[in-house]
Design an enzyme around this catalytic site. Sequence first.
Site: not given
Length: 147
Positions: A10-11
Amino acid sequence: MEIAILGLGCFWGPEIKFSKLDGVAKTEVGYCGGNSDKTNYKEVCSGITNHAEVVKLEFDPNIISYENILEHFFKFHDPTTLNSQGPDFGTQYRSEIFYTNDDQKTIAEKMVEKENIKLSGKVVTKISLNKNYCTAEEYHQKYLEKR
């Protein structure tokens, strides 16, 4: 200034971590490595686009080297889990280094090899040419800082 594009789950978390490093001038979250130069979060989450969630960094190589950025990349996530990080599962959460030139590719290969020795050959991080990078929607940018 140079660019680094990194997929490490997840960024949101990695974006804030990289933004705190000296020499990183700008961070942006997006999608990279997929089949099209245009996509969105819903499509990426479906798994049909082949994009990874990524953090794009603009950095000053006189302050922080690409090698040092990759050292942080390996500290910021688990490079031994295939298509997942923590509670997030799917190909969009894969560990991948998207290089922008031959020097970055060479450094990435060296760093993956070094990490693989440390982790007994369990590293699944891919190394790929930057392909079809798309900026993520505005609400994803600096998401954790806005909360």
